[in-house]
Enzyme design. Structure first.
Site, PDB file in Angstrom:
ATOM      1  N   SER A 201      -0.329 -77.240 -23.724  1.00  0.00           N
ATOM      2  CA  SER A 201      -1.475 -77.107 -24.815  1.00  0.00           C
ATOM      3  C   SER A 201      -0.937 -77.929 -25.930  1.00  0.00           C
ATOM      4  O   SER A 201      -0.727 -79.336 -25.723  1.00  0.00           O
ATOM      5  CB  SER A 201      -1.748 -75.818 -25.171  1.00  0.00           C
ATOM      6  N   ASP A 371     -10.523 -73.358 -17.864  1.00  0.00           N
ATOM      7  CA  ASP A 371      -9.805 -73.418 -19.015  1.00  0.00           C
ATOM      8  C   ASP A 371     -10.714 -74.142 -19.909  1.00  0.00           C
ATOM      9  O   ASP A 371     -11.524 -75.110 -19.925  1.00  0.00           O
ATOM     10  CB  ASP A 371      -8.628 -74.760 -18.825  1.00  0.00           C
ATOM     11  N   HIS A 404      -6.450 -71.405 -19.591  1.00  0.00           N
ATOM     12  CA  HIS A 404      -5.309 -71.659 -20.375  1.00  0.00           C
ATOM     13  C   HIS A 404      -3.977 -71.001 -19.969  1.00  0.00           C
ATOM     14  O   HIS A 404      -2.918 -71.404 -19.930  1.00  0.00           O
ATOM     15  CB  HIS A 404      -5.707 -71.849 -21.723  1.00  0.00           C
TER      16      HIS A 404
END
Ligand SMILES: *[C@@H]1O[C@H](CO)[C@@H](O)[C@H](O)[C@H]1NC(C)=O
Ligand SMILES: *[C@@H]1O[C@H](CO)[C@@H](O)[C@H](O)[C@H]1NC(C)=O
Ligand SMILES: *[C@@H]1O[C@H](CO)[C@@H](O)[C@H](O)[C@H]1NC(C)=O
Length: 429
Positions: A201, A371, A404
């Protein structure tokens, strides 16, 4: 509705700037000797691995906490082991990598597979909340300080506000310029080897930005980017989009620089207001932020919610919101041409040009079809900006069912992702 959110936001900032915010972390009980159990003791040593707590100082005076796991459970620290640096994303810290059982989590798998593992914690998170040039009394996470001790020391409001503004005056630009170089230099100084990198991320965004500026690349062997973020225009979490709208109003120029502490009451109120937005469903907060994760273990999610989210600066949230709004990867926008000229000598903030990433840097990218933060269309934009990369230096993995959080906490992440990461590292010489 927007007005109401904004009003809440003003409360948030005002509240925090005056130092009366009472977070719910409840960790502080003594200033000289805070009873802080580090990540090593809570999450690594308990499983029978050696682990060292390390402090690394950045050039702008932040003291960052790192954990080093030099060998596997069965030892092996005498032989030379390739270092791997693991960097978490925004609003969490290094502990998120360690929440699954040892045979399922990335750091301990890497340690058992022959690597010298280093876990980073970015500025502002629980264990990286210290600064060298502040008075000793302030030499601890300000968030913790603001709780019970404040009255006892009677800091004048003006002075406290000034220190706070200085402390939280950064965005991910400073992670690029100060945090990553400090930890890479440190690992290099201790091991004499270039490091492999794993980012998740925001940990991918700051890495890509660094590489594009030619930073780190002389101390880096290869980079693994999980749930990569560079472009954010297609982010499709309703909560994220609502938050980005509010932050992109450049609130810092209006309300000053402050901590964004998701566990504090003011930010909780702010979140609650966002959750009243049409289309935003906060019933399951993790899902509403990250997308529908396929493969999380309920006890791991409980642990996650006990330990995260962590603080960051409001300025960092604003900078991320600008990335969502503007569709380019650029430095922090001061909100008007005059201030941008003052800081950059240009009316617009300079961009990070990803085509400048050295074409022969070995990169492994893994992204998920579900995601919500690292949307498939945004990843495709990123891949397009890497189209001149040497073909044999770029490995791409697409996982249809992953969102995610699956990349850090998925029960099957070992089989699907981490084994591939290990073999990718083993192929770099
Ligand atoms: C879920 O986590 C718990 C606690 O760490 C562990 O005992 C259990 O085996 C895990 N379940 C799966 C499916 O991995
Ligand atoms: C914040 O940092 C910028 C440089 O990045 C500096 O120009 C500004 O004066 C700082 N503001 C405060 C309140 O410390
Ligand atoms: C990025 O760099 C490439 C080559 O270095 C150049 O051709 C391109 O115009 C640059 N893009 C921008 C937006 O400046």
């Amino acid at each position: 509705m927007a007005l109401r959110v904004l009003a809440t936001m003003i409360m948030v900032i005002a509240h925090q700037a005056h130092g009366s915010g009472r977070g719910s972390m409840g960790l502080a009980s003594g200033i000289t000797d805070p009873p802080i159990a580090g990540i090593c003791s809570t999450s690594v040593s308990v499983h029978g691995y050696r682990c060292h707590e390390i402090d690394v100082e950045t050039q702008d005076g932040f003291i960052l906490s790192m954990q080093r796991i030099p060998e596997g459970r069965d030892g092996g620290g005498d032989t030379e082991r390739p270092p791997v640096l693991i960097q978490h994303g925004v609003l969490v810290d290094g502990m998120t990598w360690l929440l699954n059982p040892p045979e399922q989590n990335l750091p301990l798998i890497l340690a058992d597979r022959g690597f010298d593992v280093w876990i980073a914690n970015t500025r502002g998170t629980r264990y990286s909340c210290r600064h060298t040039s502040l008075q000793p009394i302030m030499n601890r996470c300000l968030n913790l300080l603001l709780q019970p001790h404040l009255d006892q020391y009677k800091w004048p409001d003006v002075l406290l506000a000034a220190v706070l503004r200085g402390f939280w005056n950064w965005s991910w630009d400073e992670m690029v310029v100060f945090d990553l170089p400090a930890i890479f230099d440190y690992v290099y100084s201790q091991t004499g080897q270039k490091a492999h990198y794993v980012g998740h991320s925001l940990g991918t965004l700051i890495a890509l930005a660094s590489f594009s500026e030619g930073l780190l690349v002389d101390k880096l062997k290869s980079a693994v980017l999980l749930s990569p973020i560079a472009y954010l225009s297609h982010m499709n979490t309703a909560l994220g989009v609502a938050a980005a709208k509010v932050f992109a109003g450049e609130i810092t120029t209006l309300f000053g620089l402050a901590e964004f502490n998701p566990k504090g009451e003011p930010v909780a109120k702010f979140l609650k207001a966002l959750c009243d937005y049409p289309g935003v469903d906060c019933y399951d907060l993790l899902t509403s932020i990250t997308g529908q994760n396929c493969c999380l273990n309920a006890s791991t999610v409980d642990l996650f919610l006990k330990n995260e989210p962590q603080s960051t600066s409001t300025k960092n949230m604003v900078h991320l919101a600008q990335t969502v709004r503007d569709g380019v990867l650029a430095k922090y926008n001061y909100g008007n041409p005059y201030f941008n000229v003052m800081h950059y000598g240009e009316a617009k903030p300079p961009i990070y040009n990803l085509s400048n990433i050295p074409h022969n840097l070995p990169i492994f990218i893994s992204y998920g079809g579900k995601d919500a933060l690292s949307d498939v269309r945004d990843v495709e934009l990123l891949l397009d900006s890497l189209k001149l990369h040497d073909v044999d230096k770029l490995t791409i993995q697409y996982i249809k069912d992953y969102a995610h959080a699956d990349f850090i906490m998925g029960v099957n992440a070992k089989d699907i992702v981490y084994n591939q990461v290990v073999s990718f590292f083993n192929h770099q010489h």
